[in-house]
Design a protein around this motif. Structure first.
Motif, short mmCIF file in Angstrom:
data_model
loop_
_atom_site.label_atom_id
_atom_site.label_comp_id
_atom_site.label_asym_id
_atom_site.label_seq_id
_atom_site.Cartn_x
_atom_site.Cartn_y
_atom_site.Cartn_z
N GLU A 235 0.91 -1.26 0.29
CA GLU A 235 -0.01 0.08 0.10
C GLU A 235 0.88 1.24 -0.03
O GLU A 235 0.74 2.07 -0.74
CB GLU A 235 -0.93 -0.09 1.39
CG GLU A 235 -1.92 -0.99 1.11
CD GLU A 235 -1.38 -2.28 1.58
OE1 GLU A 235 -0.47 -2.60 2.02
OE2 GLU A 235 -2.14 -3.42 1.20
N GLU A 236 1.91 1.26 0.73
CA GLU A 236 2.83 2.26 0.80
C GLU A 236 3.53 2.58 -0.30
O GLU A 236 3.66 3.65 -1.00
CB GLU A 236 3.80 2.42 2.01
CG GLU A 236 3.27 2.35 3.34
CD GLU A 236 4.37 1.93 4.52
OE1 GLU A 236 4.36 2.71 5.56
OE2 GLU A 236 5.06 1.12 4.17
N SER A 237 4.10 1.38 -1.06
CA SER A 237 4.60 1.50 -2.42
C SER A 237 3.83 2.25 -3.43
O SER A 237 4.15 2.96 -4.33
CB SER A 237 4.66 0.01 -2.83
OG SER A 237 5.19 -0.08 -4.06
N GLU A 238 2.43 1.87 -3.35
CA GLU A 238 1.67 2.65 -4.39
C GLU A 238 1.52 4.31 -4.36
O GLU A 238 1.53 4.74 -5.04
CB GLU A 238 0.33 1.96 -4.34
CG GLU A 238 0.06 0.59 -4.88
CD GLU A 238 -1.33 -0.23 -4.56
OE1 GLU A 238 -2.20 0.73 -4.16
OE2 GLU A 238 -1.46 -1.43 -4.80
N VAL A 239 1.38 4.58 -3.11
CA VAL A 239 1.56 5.93 -2.57
C VAL A 239 2.94 6.57 -3.15
O VAL A 239 2.86 7.80 -3.70
CB VAL A 239 1.20 6.25 -0.96
CG1 VAL A 239 1.52 7.79 -0.66
CG2 VAL A 239 -0.11 5.62 -0.80
N LEU A 240 3.87 5.82 -2.83
CA LEU A 240 5.14 6.49 -3.12
C LEU A 240 5.19 6.65 -4.70
O LEU A 240 6.17 7.38 -5.27
CB LEU A 240 6.36 5.66 -2.50
CG LEU A 240 6.39 5.86 -0.91
CD1 LEU A 240 7.34 4.72 -0.18
CD2 LEU A 240 6.84 7.22 -0.67
N ASN A 241 4.97 5.65 -5.18
CA ASN A 241 5.20 5.65 -6.77
C ASN A 241 4.56 6.79 -7.54
O ASN A 241 5.05 7.23 -8.59
CB ASN A 241 4.39 4.32 -7.41
CG ASN A 241 5.46 3.16 -7.93
OD1 ASN A 241 6.27 3.55 -8.48
ND2 ASN A 241 5.37 1.74 -7.44
N LYS A 242 3.35 7.06 -7.04
CA LYS A 242 2.56 8.37 -7.54
C LYS A 242 3.33 9.44 -7.07
O LYS A 242 3.23 10.75 -7.91
CB LYS A 242 1.06 8.44 -6.72
CG LYS A 242 0.37 7.19 -7.43
CD LYS A 242 -1.07 7.15 -6.90
CE LYS A 242 -2.10 6.11 -7.37
NZ LYS A 242 -3.20 6.14 -6.64
N LYS A 243 3.98 9.83 -6.01
CA LYS A 243 4.69 10.98 -5.43
C LYS A 243 6.09 11.16 -5.97
O LYS A 243 6.56 12.20 -6.17
CB LYS A 243 4.59 10.82 -4.13
CG LYS A 243 4.98 12.24 -3.35
CD LYS A 243 4.80 12.36 -1.80
CE LYS A 243 5.13 13.64 -1.37
NZ LYS A 243 5.07 13.64 0.15
N TYR A 244 6.83 10.03 -6.23
CA TYR A 244 8.18 10.39 -6.64
C TYR A 244 8.88 9.55 -7.70
O TYR A 244 7.99 8.70 -8.42
CB TYR A 244 9.25 9.50 -5.26
CG TYR A 244 9.03 10.28 -3.97
CD1 TYR A 244 9.43 11.52 -3.83
CD2 TYR A 244 8.15 9.78 -2.98
CE1 TYR A 244 9.46 12.24 -2.49
CE2 TYR A 244 8.03 10.25 -1.78
CZ TYR A 244 8.66 11.57 -1.69
OH TYR A 244 8.36 12.22 -0.31
N ILE A 245 9.96 9.63 -8.15
CA ILE A 245 10.60 9.00 -9.36
C ILE A 245 10.88 7.40 -8.81
O ILE A 245 11.84 7.56 -7.90
CB ILE A 245 11.62 9.66 -9.89
CG1 ILE A 245 11.18 11.25 -10.47
CG2 ILE A 245 12.47 8.77 -11.20
CD1 ILE A 245 12.60 11.89 -10.92
N GLU A 257 10.94 -3.37 -1.99
CA GLU A 257 11.79 -2.68 -1.86
C GLU A 257 11.96 -1.56 -3.05
O GLU A 257 11.85 -1.84 -4.23
CB GLU A 257 13.27 -3.35 -1.91
CG GLU A 257 14.40 -2.55 -1.84
CD GLU A 257 15.77 -3.28 -1.84
OE1 GLU A 257 15.90 -3.98 -1.20
OE2 GLU A 257 16.25 -3.37 -2.93
N LEU A 258 11.90 -0.15 -2.74
CA LEU A 258 11.84 0.66 -3.69
C LEU A 258 13.35 1.59 -3.92
O LEU A 258 14.03 1.76 -2.66
CB LEU A 258 10.72 1.81 -3.52
CG LEU A 258 9.35 1.44 -3.50
CD1 LEU A 258 8.48 2.34 -3.13
CD2 LEU A 258 8.83 0.50 -4.59
#
Length: 287
Positions: A235-245, A257-258
């Protein structure tokens, strides 16, 4: 050694500006030109080759405008276009002879030169095979061989490894690297790994503009402390994907792992990483 200088180069098609205000000085070595498809790389390469005329500005070779030089400039030039045309029924050897004739290369010199180049690109064993039987990698290798027939001092390669498998890409990169020791090579690509190990200088184009140029070390300064590793939930991954490169995503059991490229620390738990060329490219392209 020769020097190319691009002075305020622009190319327009009606109201569309394909290349805008490019100013460069290029000497010997390998220059990697990176950019997304449609960034204007091919248009710029075709202008450097004299195939297209700029709408504005000048391209100079050793201080002389290339169109005024005419044949003298073409004799310095080797070109492998993105869409390389060839006759499928020709053998590799016949095709090389045909290209040598088009380039007005003397017959005695051409024979030895063709043998030498087919050896360089590892096609001697199949020189009497028809080109329609060649793989994509073999066709690209015959393409680089024909570009080298006149022993050019300026070599222009437009997306030379497009469509090749990893083994062929490595082979091709090694050939290009060896060629860059004593000539000016411009390699245009959207594949970062093609230039990561062989380019002396890297240029990045976006929307027709040259947005960055320098060595990898120089460009790394711009993204220092901008790459992070984050271990998060899905769930956190989806949020970070939208906000960052996000330059890489890897599943680690129940976690993800991002690899994130960001000036700001994306999470308190984020761990800093050393930046690579792909991080540099994404940072500048997506700003």
């Amino acid at each position: 050694m020769h020097e190319l200088e691009l002075v305020d180069i622009q190319k327009s098609y009606g109201e569309k500006i394909a290349v805008q205000s490019i100013n460069l000085k290029l000497q010997h070595g390998v220059y990697g030109l990176l950019g997304e498809n449609g960034a204007g790389k091919t248009t710029l390469m075709r202008m450097i080759c004299g195939i297209l005329e700029p709408t504005q500005g000048n391209i100079l070779c050793d201080g002389m405008e290339i169109h005024q030089m005419g044949g003298a400039y073409r004799s310095l030039l080797g070109y492998l276009p993105q869409d390389f045309g060839y006759y499928e029924d020709f053998t590799a050897y016949r095709f090389m002879n045909y290209m040598a004739a088009l380039k007005a290369i003397p017959e005695d010199y051409a024979k030895n030169r063709i043998d030498e180049l087919l050896e360089t690109v590892d096609l001697t064993a199949v020189k009497n095979e028809r080109l329609r039987t060649f793989s994509g990698g073999m066709i690209r290798r015959i393409g680089i061989a024909q570009a080298l027939l006149n022993n050019p001092e300026i070599l222009i390669l437009d997306e030379p490894t497009s469509g090749l498998d990893p083994k062929e890409r490595v082979r091709f990169r090694n050939i290009i690297s060896s060629l860059g020791r004593n000539r000016l090579v411009i390699l245009s690509t959207h594949i970062v790994s093609d230039v990561e190990y062989i380019a002396d200088k890297i240029m990045i184009m976006k929307s027709g503009k040259m947005i960055q140029m320098g060595t990898e070390a120089q460009m790394l300064e711009g993204v220092k402390d901008c790459v992070w590793k984050c271990l998060v939930t899905e769930e956190e991954s989806e949020v970070l994907n939208k906000k960052y490169i996000v330059s890489n995503l890897k599943n680690q059991g129940e976690k993800v792992e991002l690899r994130i490229v960001s000036k700001e620390k994306p999470l308190e738990s984020a761990v800093p990483l050393e930046a690579g060329l792909e991080d540099i490219y994404l940072f500048y392209i997506q700003q």
